[in-house]
Write a protein that holds these residues in place. Structure first.
Motif, mmCIF file in Angstrom:
data_model
loop_
_atom_site.group_PDB
_atom_site.id
_atom_site.type_symbol
_atom_site.label_atom_id
_atom_site.label_comp_id
_atom_site.label_asym_id
_atom_site.label_seq_id
_atom_site.Cartn_x
_atom_site.Cartn_y
_atom_site.Cartn_z
ATOM 1 N N TYR A 261 0.842 -1.198 0.000
ATOM 2 C CA TYR A 261 0.000 0.000 0.000
ATOM 3 C C TYR A 261 0.878 1.249 0.000
ATOM 4 N N ALA A 262 1.955 1.223 0.790
ATOM 5 C CA ALA A 262 2.846 2.376 0.865
ATOM 6 C C ALA A 262 3.523 2.638 -0.476
ATOM 7 N N MET A 263 3.927 1.586 -1.182
ATOM 8 C CA MET A 263 4.542 1.774 -2.487
ATOM 9 C C MET A 263 3.538 2.302 -3.513
ATOM 10 N N LEU A 264 2.275 1.873 -3.388
ATOM 11 C CA LEU A 264 1.240 2.407 -4.270
ATOM 12 C C LEU A 264 1.033 3.893 -3.998
ATOM 13 N N TYR A 265 1.093 4.294 -2.729
ATOM 14 C CA TYR A 265 1.016 5.717 -2.377
ATOM 15 C C TYR A 265 2.160 6.484 -3.029
ATOM 16 N N ARG A 266 3.346 5.910 -2.983
ATOM 17 C CA ARG A 266 4.514 6.565 -3.558
ATOM 18 C C ARG A 266 4.357 6.732 -5.071
ATOM 19 N N LEU A 267 3.855 5.691 -5.746
ATOM 20 C CA LEU A 267 3.631 5.763 -7.187
ATOM 21 C C LEU A 267 2.568 6.802 -7.519
ATOM 22 N N THR A 268 1.482 6.820 -6.736
ATOM 23 C CA THR A 268 0.413 7.801 -6.965
ATOM 24 C C THR A 268 0.937 9.217 -6.788
ATOM 25 N N LEU A 269 1.781 9.402 -5.788
ATOM 26 C CA LEU A 269 2.364 10.719 -5.546
ATOM 27 C C LEU A 269 3.264 11.135 -6.703
ATOM 28 N N LEU A 270 3.998 10.184 -7.270
ATOM 29 C CA LEU A 270 4.839 10.484 -8.424
ATOM 30 C C LEU A 270 3.991 10.956 -9.598
ATOM 31 N N LEU A 271 2.909 10.243 -9.892
ATOM 32 C CA LEU A 271 2.038 10.627 -11.002
ATOM 33 C C LEU A 271 1.409 11.995 -10.758
ATOM 34 N N SER A 272 1.000 12.243 -9.511
ATOM 35 C CA SER A 272 0.421 13.545 -9.175
ATOM 36 C C SER A 272 1.439 14.662 -9.369
ATOM 37 N N ALA A 273 2.673 14.416 -8.936
ATOM 38 C CA ALA A 273 3.729 15.420 -9.076
ATOM 39 C C ALA A 273 4.010 15.709 -10.550
ATOM 40 N N LEU A 274 4.057 14.667 -11.369
ATOM 41 C CA LEU A 274 4.317 14.859 -12.799
ATOM 42 C C LEU A 274 3.201 15.660 -13.469
ATOM 43 N N CYS A 275 1.958 15.387 -13.099
ATOM 44 C CA CYS A 275 0.824 16.140 -13.659
ATOM 45 C C CYS A 275 0.894 17.607 -13.272
ATOM 46 N N ARG A 276 1.210 17.870 -12.002
ATOM 47 C CA ARG A 276 1.296 19.260 -11.536
ATOM 48 C C ARG A 276 2.436 19.984 -12.244
ATOM 49 N N MET A 277 3.559 19.311 -12.404
ATOM 50 C CA MET A 277 4.694 19.924 -13.085
ATOM 51 C C MET A 277 4.353 20.225 -14.544
ATOM 52 N N ALA A 278 3.608 19.325 -15.178
ATOM 53 C CA ALA A 278 3.222 19.547 -16.575
ATOM 54 C C ALA A 278 2.347 20.793 -16.709
ATOM 55 N N VAL A 279 1.385 20.941 -15.790
ATOM 56 C CA VAL A 279 0.514 22.116 -15.818
ATOM 57 C C VAL A 279 1.334 23.387 -15.589
ATOM 58 N N LEU A 280 2.235 23.354 -14.633
ATOM 59 C CA LEU A 280 3.068 24.526 -14.344
ATOM 60 C C LEU A 280 3.969 24.863 -15.530
ATOM 61 N N ALA A 281 4.472 23.823 -16.203
ATOM 62 C CA ALA A 281 5.331 24.055 -17.372
ATOM 63 C C ALA A 281 4.555 24.720 -18.506
ATOM 64 N N VAL A 282 3.302 24.322 -18.687
ATOM 65 C CA VAL A 282 2.457 24.940 -19.719
ATOM 66 C C VAL A 282 2.188 26.404 -19.389
#
Length: 336
Positions: A261-282
């Motif tokens: 479960y903890a590793m799934l949290y870590r993966l979800t956080l990675l995807l969330s971070a990448l999405c936020r960075m993409a929006v900020l980059a745009v």
């Protein structure tokens, strides 16, 4: 024994600690209490001014920064109170808040710990004083605008803050470590603060173990304390607090929900971070050229923060490593 031991951990926020001690002195006249201040190897140590200006406190100097939870455990070992109040130094006690917390805790069947209503410096509600135990879903949806729009949704676990019933004490998942009062026997029974955390999530884990031991964690809105927040870490590198907080939540999930479960949290956080960075980059070219919809300077800092979180999620950021199990402190005496 003393009725109440108030324990403060000072780390590079001496001015706030002095203000907090003054507020305790001015508001706790009808309480049998003692105050233990643990200095966590601050740059402004040895804090001799505290002993000079507040001779009624017990000052403990750690020669090593052992983290928030372990420093509180050290303070408990120097204390004699039937109840323990873990109070952040960047707080101001208002009115008879401590007495109300004591009374509410004593009156609650199976009450193990209690928190109070925390206020921002402008006296607005600090909604983080009550929260649910971390899950992947509530961490993923922890967006401030969502919480402002629908503050009482069950997913936020904050219904106690918005109750219209006066003088009601609510059972909650956990309360903020900025001001949490615990029966000493309960604290000792559950083993105190876990050494697995350096900072952040210590109170989450403590409240979890209190629940599992068969006791209740409570919140009373009758008691109010101002919490300035983030004063010890404000001079740390950008992203340190954000990464360390998420690392602590990851450790909590490992301990309480399992490594998968903890590793799934870590993966979800990675995807969330990448999405936020993409929006900020745009948004960045528009912010840089036109200052619309957000100025450039307001885009760079969050981008760096989420970049560090993404790096931590994949194991590239090591800033949070090696600090979760702090070394034992050596204590220097202070003359009062």
């Amino acid at each position: 024994m003393t009725e109440l031991s108030i324990i403060l951990v000072n780390w590079n926020c001496l001015e706030y600690t002095e203000q907090c001690l003054a507020s305790i002195r001015d508001t706790a006249r009808d309480i049998d209490y003692e105050v233990i201040v643990v200095d966590n190897d601050s740059a402004d140590a040895p804090c001799q001014s505290l002993a000079d200006n507040f001779p009624w406190i017990q000052l403990v100097l750690s020669n090593t920064n052992i983290g928030f939870g372990q420093a509180n455990n050290l303070g408990v070992r120097q204390s004699m109170g039937r109840k323990l109040l873990f109070l952040n130094p960047d707080t101001l006690v208002l009115g008879d808040a401590l007495k109300k917390m004591q009374s509410a805790l004593d009156a609650a069947p199976q009450g193990g710990a209690i928190g109070c209503r925390l206020l921002n410096p402008d006296w607005s509600l600090q909604a983080t004083c009550v929260q649910p135990f971390p899950t992947i879903l509530n961490q993923l949806l922890a967006l401030s605008w969502l919480q402002r729009r629908w503050p009482a949704l069950p997913i936020w676990g904050k219904q106690a803050l918005y109750s219209t019933e006066p003088h009601i004490v609510h059972e909650v998942d956990f309360v903020s470590g900025a001001a949490i009062m615990v029966h000493r026997e309960v604290f000792e029974k559950v083993g105190g603060f876990s050494p697995e955390y350096f900072m952040y999530a210590e109170e989450v884990d403590l409240c979890r173990t209190i629940h599992r031991a068969g006791y209740k964690v409570l919140h009373t809105s009758d008691a109010r304390i101002i919490h300035f927040g983030g004063q010890s870490t404000k001079n740390c590198e950008d992203g340190f607090a954000s990464v360390t907080m998420r690392d602590s939540i990851y450790r909590f999930m490992c301990r309480n929900r399992g490594s998968s479960y903890a590793m799934l949290y870590r993966l979800t956080l990675l995807l969330s971070a990448l999405c936020r960075m993409a929006v900020l980059a745009v948004l960045f070219p528009f912010g840089a050229l036109f200052g619309y919809p957000i100025a450039r300077r307001d885009l760079v800092r969050p981008f760096r923060k989420w970049l560090q979180i993404a790096q931590w999620a994949v194991g590239w950021d090591t800033s949070a490593r090696g600090i979760a199990t702090p070394p034992e402190a050596s204590v220097a005496p202070v003359e009062n």
